[in-house]
Design a protein around this motif. Structure first.
Motif, PDB file in Angstrom:
ATOM      1  N   ALA A 248      20.797  30.521 -53.175  1.00 11.55           N
ATOM      2  CA  ALA A 248      21.897  31.147 -53.905  1.00 11.55           C
ATOM      3  C   ALA A 248      22.974  31.680 -52.973  1.00 11.55           C
ATOM      4  CB  ALA A 248      21.357  32.282 -54.778  1.00 11.55           C
ATOM      5  N   GLN A 249      22.571  32.109 -51.783  1.00  9.18           N
ATOM      6  CA  GLN A 249      23.529  32.678 -50.847  1.00  9.18           C
ATOM      7  C   GLN A 249      24.385  31.608 -50.176  1.00  9.18           C
ATOM      8  OE1 GLN A 249      23.944  35.823 -50.733  1.00  9.18           O
ATOM      9  NE2 GLN A 249      25.402  36.021 -49.061  1.00  9.18           N
ATOM     10  N   HIS A 250      23.760  30.531 -49.775  1.00  2.00           N
ATOM     11  CA  HIS A 250      24.466  29.506 -48.992  1.00  2.00           C
ATOM     12  C   HIS A 250      24.983  28.336 -49.836  1.00  2.00           C
ATOM     13  CE1 HIS A 250      23.521  31.341 -45.134  1.00  2.00           C
ATOM     14  NE2 HIS A 250      22.293  31.543 -45.571  1.00  2.00           N
ATOM     15  N   TRP A 251      24.329  28.083 -50.968  1.00  2.00           N
ATOM     16  CA  TRP A 251      24.750  26.975 -51.826  1.00  2.00           C
ATOM     17  C   TRP A 251      24.801  27.449 -53.283  1.00  2.00           C
ATOM     18  CZ3 TRP A 251      20.674  26.434 -48.245  1.00  2.00           C
ATOM     19  CH2 TRP A 251      20.989  25.703 -47.097  1.00  2.00           C
ATOM     20  N   PRO A 252      25.620  28.444 -53.601  1.00  2.00           N
ATOM     21  CA  PRO A 252      25.622  29.022 -54.956  1.00  2.00           C
ATOM     22  C   PRO A 252      25.995  28.025 -56.032  1.00  2.00           C
ATOM     23  CG  PRO A 252      27.519  29.799 -53.690  1.00  2.00           C
ATOM     24  CD  PRO A 252      26.615  29.103 -52.719  1.00  2.00           C
ATOM     25  N   GLN A 253      26.758  26.996 -55.674  1.00  2.00           N
ATOM     26  CA  GLN A 253      27.158  26.004 -56.671  1.00  2.00           C
ATOM     27  C   GLN A 253      25.975  25.146 -57.132  1.00  2.00           C
ATOM     28  OE1 GLN A 253      27.753  25.913 -53.484  1.00  2.00           O
ATOM     29  NE2 GLN A 253      27.455  23.865 -52.678  1.00  2.00           N
ATOM     30  N   ARG A 254      24.860  25.212 -56.401  1.00  2.00           N
ATOM     31  CA  ARG A 254      23.684  24.420 -56.762  1.00  2.00           C
ATOM     32  C   ARG A 254      22.680  25.210 -57.604  1.00  2.00           C
ATOM     33  NH1 ARG A 254      23.241  19.998 -53.261  1.00  2.00           N
ATOM     34  NH2 ARG A 254      21.927  19.168 -54.940  1.00  2.00           N
ATOM     35  N   VAL A 255      22.924  26.508 -57.766  1.00  2.00           N
ATOM     36  CA  VAL A 255      21.959  27.386 -58.443  1.00  2.00           C
ATOM     37  C   VAL A 255      22.596  27.969 -59.698  1.00  2.00           C
ATOM     38  CG1 VAL A 255      20.476  29.408 -58.228  1.00  2.00           C
ATOM     39  CG2 VAL A 255      20.873  27.949 -56.228  1.00  2.00           C
ATOM     40  N   LYS A 256      22.089  27.589 -60.850  1.00  2.00           N
ATOM     41  CA  LYS A 256      22.644  28.059 -62.121  1.00  2.00           C
ATOM     42  C   LYS A 256      22.097  29.433 -62.490  1.00  2.00           C
ATOM     43  CE  LYS A 256      24.075  25.964 -66.461  1.00  2.00           C
ATOM     44  NZ  LYS A 256      23.992  24.734 -67.288  1.00  2.00           N
ATOM     45  N   SER A 257      20.818  29.651 -62.251  1.00  2.00           N
ATOM     46  CA  SER A 257      20.200  30.955 -62.470  1.00  2.00           C
ATOM     47  C   SER A 257      18.900  30.993 -61.688  1.00  2.00           C
ATOM     48  CB  SER A 257      19.931  31.217 -63.959  1.00  2.00           C
ATOM     49  OG  SER A 257      18.843  30.441 -64.430  1.00  2.00           O
ATOM     50  N   MET A 258      18.313  32.198 -61.583  1.00  2.00           N
ATOM     51  CA  MET A 258      17.047  32.348 -60.870  1.00  2.00           C
ATOM     52  C   MET A 258      16.091  33.201 -61.692  1.00  2.00           C
ATOM     53  SD  MET A 258      18.094  32.854 -56.854  1.00  2.00           S
ATOM     54  CE  MET A 258      18.885  34.471 -57.058  1.00  2.00           C
ATOM     55  N   VAL A 259      14.837  32.804 -61.686  1.00  2.00           N
ATOM     56  CA  VAL A 259      13.734  33.629 -62.188  1.00  2.00           C
ATOM     57  C   VAL A 259      12.821  33.875 -60.996  1.00  2.00           C
ATOM     58  CG1 VAL A 259      11.729  33.761 -63.704  1.00  2.00           C
ATOM     59  CG2 VAL A 259      13.851  32.697 -64.524  1.00  2.00           C
ATOM     60  N   LEU A 260      12.693  35.137 -60.608  1.00  2.00           N
ATOM     61  CA  LEU A 260      11.967  35.479 -59.390  1.00  2.00           C
ATOM     62  C   LEU A 260      10.754  36.332 -59.740  1.00  2.00           C
ATOM     63  CD1 LEU A 260      15.023  36.293 -57.089  1.00  2.00           C
ATOM     64  CD2 LEU A 260      13.937  34.083 -57.553  1.00  2.00           C
ATOM     65  N   GLY A 261       9.581  35.758 -59.606  1.00  2.00           N
ATOM     66  CA  GLY A 261       8.345  36.458 -59.912  1.00  2.00           C
ATOM     67  C   GLY A 261       7.718  37.025 -58.656  1.00  2.00           C
ATOM     68  N   GLY A 262       7.176  38.243 -58.743  1.00  2.00           N
ATOM     69  CA  GLY A 262       6.607  38.875 -57.555  1.00  2.00           C
ATOM     70  C   GLY A 262       7.609  38.899 -56.422  1.00  2.00           C
ATOM     71  N   ALA A 263       8.871  39.220 -56.758  1.00  2.00           N
ATOM     72  CA  ALA A 263       9.984  39.068 -55.807  1.00  2.00           C
ATOM     73  C   ALA A 263       9.843  40.003 -54.615  1.00  2.00           C
ATOM     74  CB  ALA A 263      11.311  39.325 -56.523  1.00  2.00           C
ATOM     75  N   ILE A 264      10.254  39.496 -53.467  1.00  2.00           N
ATOM     76  CA  ILE A 264      10.245  40.280 -52.230  1.00  2.00           C
ATOM     77  C   ILE A 264      11.692  40.521 -51.814  1.00  2.00           C
ATOM     78  CG2 ILE A 264       9.537  40.351 -49.818  1.00  2.00           C
ATOM     79  CD1 ILE A 264       7.226  38.475 -50.576  1.00  2.00           C
ATOM     80  N   LEU A 265      12.139  41.761 -51.932  1.00  2.00           N
ATOM     81  CA  LEU A 265      13.484  42.136 -51.481  1.00  2.00           C
ATOM     82  C   LEU A 265      13.449  42.875 -50.157  1.00  2.00           C
ATOM     83  CD1 LEU A 265      15.259  43.271 -54.781  1.00  2.00           C
ATOM     84  CD2 LEU A 265      15.518  41.128 -53.537  1.00  2.00           C
TER      85      LEU A 265
END
Length: 267
Positions: free
Chosen positions: A106-123
């Motif tokens: 999403a950071q480097h190629w945002p045009q390729r990512v429509k949405s994200m579902v992040l389970g057990g996400a690590i921030l």
């Protein structure tokens, strides 16, 4: 299939034009999505990938894959598969360390990512987790890697309810060779500085975080992040730990599919 491509499997829907790309975490493989596949295939085109060194991609290692191990190069592996299948844009569903690859996409190629579902996400990694990783890094050439992996599996997934998740991840981790384990272990040391850079200038991709309310290592940073970012939402699954897509697949599937369907309509 070119030798440089990750092992992957695509499932085509007769009507939908929406693609969902599943990204597993470290030590796993695309097999962790076995409780999602049927439900998702009813509505979307689905792409499963085994990340470099994992699952059936372990058989396909090339010098290109051995030389550069960064979150960006691992993310580029996923993009190469999307390019091969002519998937211009997709919804990304990721778990655990795989969520960092989703963020990198999403950071480097945002045009390729429509949405994200992040389970057990690590921030971010707290002090305890960083200490454990540094300890593991110092012992990785002394202690058999499966001992370390079992230790971390019990730390991240400690309860009896998480036994199925632990067993699955330990089984899949046995397919990693020790050199691959060390490369992925070193990647984990870069989590905090990388995510700090991303969070300073996060690209606006609609994101649903799906977390177990007992995910005591990673839930608090996600709560703080969602409070401050309007394009992010959080669903907490009750009595559930880190690997919520396995521990409560019904809730994970319902909330994630609803979110992706909504983003498909608005996109």
């Amino acid at each position: 299939m070119p030798d440089t491509l990750l092992f992957h499997k695509a499932f085509y829907h007769s009507n939908s034009r929406e693609w969902v790309v599943f990204i597993h975490g470290a030590g796993g493989s695309s097999s962790i999505w076995f409780k999602q596949l049927k439900a998702y295939r009813q509505q979307f085109n689905v792409l499963l990938v085994d990340l470099r060194g994992h699952g059936r991609s372990a058989e396909k290692l090339t010098s290109q894959h051995r030389d550069a191990y960064t979150f960006r190069s691992v993310s580029d592996d996923v993009l190469s598969v999307m390019d091969e299948l002519k998937i211009t844009c997709a919804h990304i569903v990721a778990m655990s360390l795989g969520t960092l690859i989703a963020h990198t996409l999403a950071q480097h190629w945002p045009q390729r990512v429509k949405s994200m579902v992040l389970g057990g996400a690590i921030l971010s990694l707290d002090c305890r987790t960083r200490c454990l990783i540094h300890l593991g890094d110092s012992l990785k050439n002394i202690v058999p890697y499966m001992w370390l992996y079992r230790l971390f599996a019990y730390i991240v997934m400690p309860t009896s309810r998480q036994q199925e998740s632990r067993r699955l991840f330990i089984r899949e981790a046995k397919k990693l060779c020790q050199s691959e384990f060390k490369r992925w272990f070193r990647l984990a040391l870069n989590v905090n500085p990388m995510m700090a850079r991303y969070q300073e200038n996060m690209n606006p991709v609609p994101t649903l975080y799906v977390m177990g309310d007992k995910d005591y290592l990673f839930l608090a940073p996600v709560k703080a992040w969602v409070r401050d970012h309007s394009l992010s939402a959080l669903v907490e699954i009750g009595d559930c730990g880190h690997v919520c897509n396995i521990e409560n697949a019904q809730m994970f599937n319902r909330h994630s599919i609803e979110f992706i369907a909504q983003q498909s309509q608005t996109g």
